[in-house]
Design a protein around this motif. Structure first.
Motif: not given
Length: 243
Positions: A123, A144, A148, A153-155, A165
Motif C-alpha cells: 500500500r 487509482v 478501484d 485496488v482498495r482504499r 491505496y
C-alpha cells in the motif's frame, strides 16, 4: 552507450520497432541497450500503442529540468528493503507494467498497479505513488479511480486520516474475474446482434461463432479463477476473499 541517456535518434528507432511489432528485448538488442531501459522509456511515454519519439524526447527534457530545479523533500516513496537490489526491482517493475499494459490495462494504470504490487507493504499514498512514478498527482488519482472501479485496488484510512491505496492477495483473482465479466458482456452483445440480423444472415453466423467461443472462455475463466483462489486459500490457511 549503456548508462547514458537515450538520444532522439534512438527514440525514433524505438518507435519504429514498436510499429513493426518487435518485442522490447529485440529493440534493446538493436540499440545495444538493456531491455529495462527500453521498457521504462516506452511505459513512461504513452505505452506501446501511444509512444511517439519526438514527444518522448521533449517530455524527458522537461522532467530533467524539473529535477534540476526541485530539491526532493520527505522520505522516499518506498524505503529500501533489506536484501533488495533496488535497480533490479525498478527494472522488473517496468517490465511488469509493460506486460500488464500489453494485457489490456492503460499504461498509467498498469504502472500504478505494478508499483503497488511490488511495494513491500502492498500500500502507498497518492503522494508516494506520484513521487515514485515521477508523474502528477492528477495522473495517479485518475489511475487509482479506474483500478478501484475494476476492484483491483482498495482504499484504506491510515493515521492522521491519510488515505492509502492497496492491493492484496486477491488482486489477480479480481483481475481474472473482471476479464470474465468483460468477455461475458461481449457475448451478450453478440447474442443481441444475432437477433437483429436474423438467423439466415452470414454476419449473424459469424456472431454465433463468437458467442460459442467466448461464452466458453468466459465461463471457464471464471470457474478456473475461483478454483485457483480456493486452492491458494487452502494452502495458506486463509479465507477466500481475505488478505
Amino acid at each position: 552507450m549503456p548508462g547514458s541517456r537515450l538520444t532522439q535518434q534512438e527514440r525514433r528507432r524505438i518507435a519504429l520497432g514498436l510499429a513493426d511489432g518487435l518485442a522490447y528485448a529485440e529493440i534493446a538488442r538493436r540499440l545495444d541497450r538493456p531491455t529495462s531501459t527500453v521498457t521504462r522509456e516506452v511505459m513512461r511515454n504513452g505505452g506501446p500503442t501511444g509512444y511517439r519519439a519526438d514527444q518522448a524526447h521533449r517530455a524527458t527534457e522537461r522532467r530533467a529540468r524539473r529535477r534540476g530545479r526541485v530539491t526532493p523533500r520527505g522520505p522516499q516513496s518506498r524505503p529500501p528493503a533489506r536484501g533488495r537490489d533496488l535497480e533490479a526491482v525498478r527494472a522488473y517493475e517496468e517490465t511488469l507494467a509493460g506486460v500488464l499494459a500489453a494485457a489490456g490495462l492503460p499504461a498509467m494504470m498498469a504502472r500504478v498497479l505494478a508499483c503497488l504490487t511490488l511495494a513491500e507493504s502492498g500500500r502507498l499514498t497518492a503522494a508516494e505513488l506520484a513521487r515514485h512514478l515521477q508523474v502528477s498527482p492528477a495522473s495517479v488519482s485518475k489511475a487509482v479511480a479506474f483500478l478501484d472501479s475494476q476492484g483491483l485496488v482498495r482504499r484504506e484510512r491510515g493515521e492522521r486520516r491519510r488515505e492509502f491505496y492497496a492491493v492484496d492477495d486477491d488482486v489477480w483473482y479480481r483481475t481474472m474475474m473482471a476479464a470474465a465479466r468483460s468477455t461475458a458482456h461481449l457475448v451478450e452483445t453478440a447474442r443481441q446482434g444475432i437477433g437483429v440480423l436474423g438467423p439466415h444472415s452470414p454476419a449473424a453466423a459469424r456472431l454465433e461463432n463468437i458467442v460459442r467461443v467466448l461464452d466458453f472462455v468466459s465461463e471457464s475463466l471464471g470457474r478456473t479463477a475461483t478454483q485457483a483462489r480456493e486452492m491458494l486459500a487452502a494452502s495458506t490457511g486463509a479465507t477466500p476473499g481475505g488478505t
